[in-house]
Design an enzyme around this catalytic site. Structure first.
Site, PDB file in Angstrom:
ATOM      1  N   CYS A   1       3.077  35.388 -15.020  1.00 47.98           N
ATOM      2  CA  CYS A   1       3.717  36.483 -15.772  1.00 47.98           C
ATOM      3  C   CYS A   1       2.705  37.571 -16.154  1.00 47.98           C
ATOM      4  O   CYS A   1       2.271  38.328 -15.308  1.00 47.98           O
ATOM      5  CB  CYS A   1       4.461  35.928 -16.983  1.00 47.98           C
TER       6      CYS A   1
ATOM      7  N   HIS B   1       8.018  31.951 -14.803  1.00 45.93           N
ATOM      8  CA  HIS B   1       7.338  30.955 -15.638  1.00 45.93           C
ATOM      9  C   HIS B   1       7.564  29.552 -15.087  1.00 45.93           C
ATOM     10  O   HIS B   1       8.449  28.831 -15.555  1.00 45.93           O
ATOM     11  CB  HIS B   1       7.828  31.042 -17.089  1.00 45.93           C
TER      12      HIS B   1
ATOM     13  N   GLU C   1       5.955  26.952 -15.645  1.00 47.50           N
ATOM     14  CA  GLU C   1       5.719  25.904 -16.663  1.00 47.50           C
ATOM     15  C   GLU C   1       6.995  25.508 -17.388  1.00 47.50           C
ATOM     16  O   GLU C   1       7.060  24.442 -17.992  1.00 47.50           O
ATOM     17  CB  GLU C   1       4.639  26.369 -17.660  1.00 47.50           C
TER      18      GLU C   1
END
Ligand code: MN
Length: 246
Positions: free
Chosen positions: A114, A219, A221
């Site tokens: 990001c 993202h 994660e």
């Protein structure tokens, strides 16, 4: 072999409840967890160190993770500030741009997410779209958090075949979340775009000729339950392992 040490950069947040002007280092926990799950040892890098300390810490780690965060000062890419560009932190901008330049020049494995994806582009000489909603006509909401869910799928991305990302993903289409209002504009010299959203927004890039230098605009994660997102972190740790043994 020692366990790879993965340096994750941090933000600085004010917490006035702790005292006037009290600042704290801040890092999103999901990144450190994804690194640990991959077999790496996450270590947080303060962003307001002297250049000497930053360099010494960088020299101790085996790979870098540049996480998400706020907007970069447009002065870093010689642009006028758009009214919708958020407040920036010169300390974090400096630390992350410096680390990205070192990692690019010195073959240090780096994965960027990001804001990190944008930092990489700026560090290597590219520019940013400062506010997608007001600058780009798109049917997609690139800041998509229904019910404040960070893992909500916002759009697909088309992955360039033959890229590292396509190899890891074993597909040329991914479904991703999207929590950004800025994006890469002019691509930095040497960087290769490896994925686009259907509206043309650049969603991933890599540095050809570098052993491991990759960035994504979404993202991963927050999507580690779905393939291939954890594999991106696994690959970073594996690249760090290879660097240790070489
Ligand atoms: Mn997006």
């Amino acid at each position: 072999m020692r366990q790879p040490l993965i340096g994750i950069t941090t933000a600085i947040l004010l917490n006035e409840r702790a005292g006037a002007g009290a600042e704290f280092y801040s890092a999103y926990t999901a990144n450190a967890r994804a690194v640990e799950r991959a077999g790496g040892l996450p270590i947080l890098i303060p962003c307001d160190l002297s250049d000497e300390s930053l360099r010494a810490l960088y020299d101790r780690v085996d790979a870098i993770l540049l996480p998400g965060g706020g907007d970069i000062d447009p002065a870093a890419y010689r642009a006028e500030r758009n009214p919708n560009t958020g407040k920036s932190d010169a300390r974090r901008d400096h630390a992350e741009i410096t680390i990205a330049q070192w990692a690019a020049a010195e073959q240090t494995p780096l994965f960027a997410i990001c804001r990190g994806h944008q930092v990489v582009n700026v560090a290597l000489g590219g520019t940013l779209i400062q506010d997608i909603p007001t600058q780009i006509e798109s049917p997609y909401d690139h800041y998509y958090t229904p019910d404040q869910q960070r893992h909500a799928i916002a759009h697909t991305v088309n992955v360039e075949s033959g890229s590292w990302l396509a190899t890891i993903a074993q597909t040329t289409q991914l479904h991703v979340n999207s929590l950004h209002h800025q994006a890469m504009e002019q691509v930095a010299p040497g960087l290769r775009v490896t994925a686009y959203a259907p509206d043309g927004i650049i969603e991933a890039a890599e540095l050809p000729g570098h052993p491991f230098f990759h960035s994504v605009q979404w993202h991963p994660e927050d999507l580690t339950a779905a393939a291939p997102m954890q594999a991106l972190f696994d690959a970073l740790v594996e690249a760090a392992r290879q660097r240790i043994s070489s």
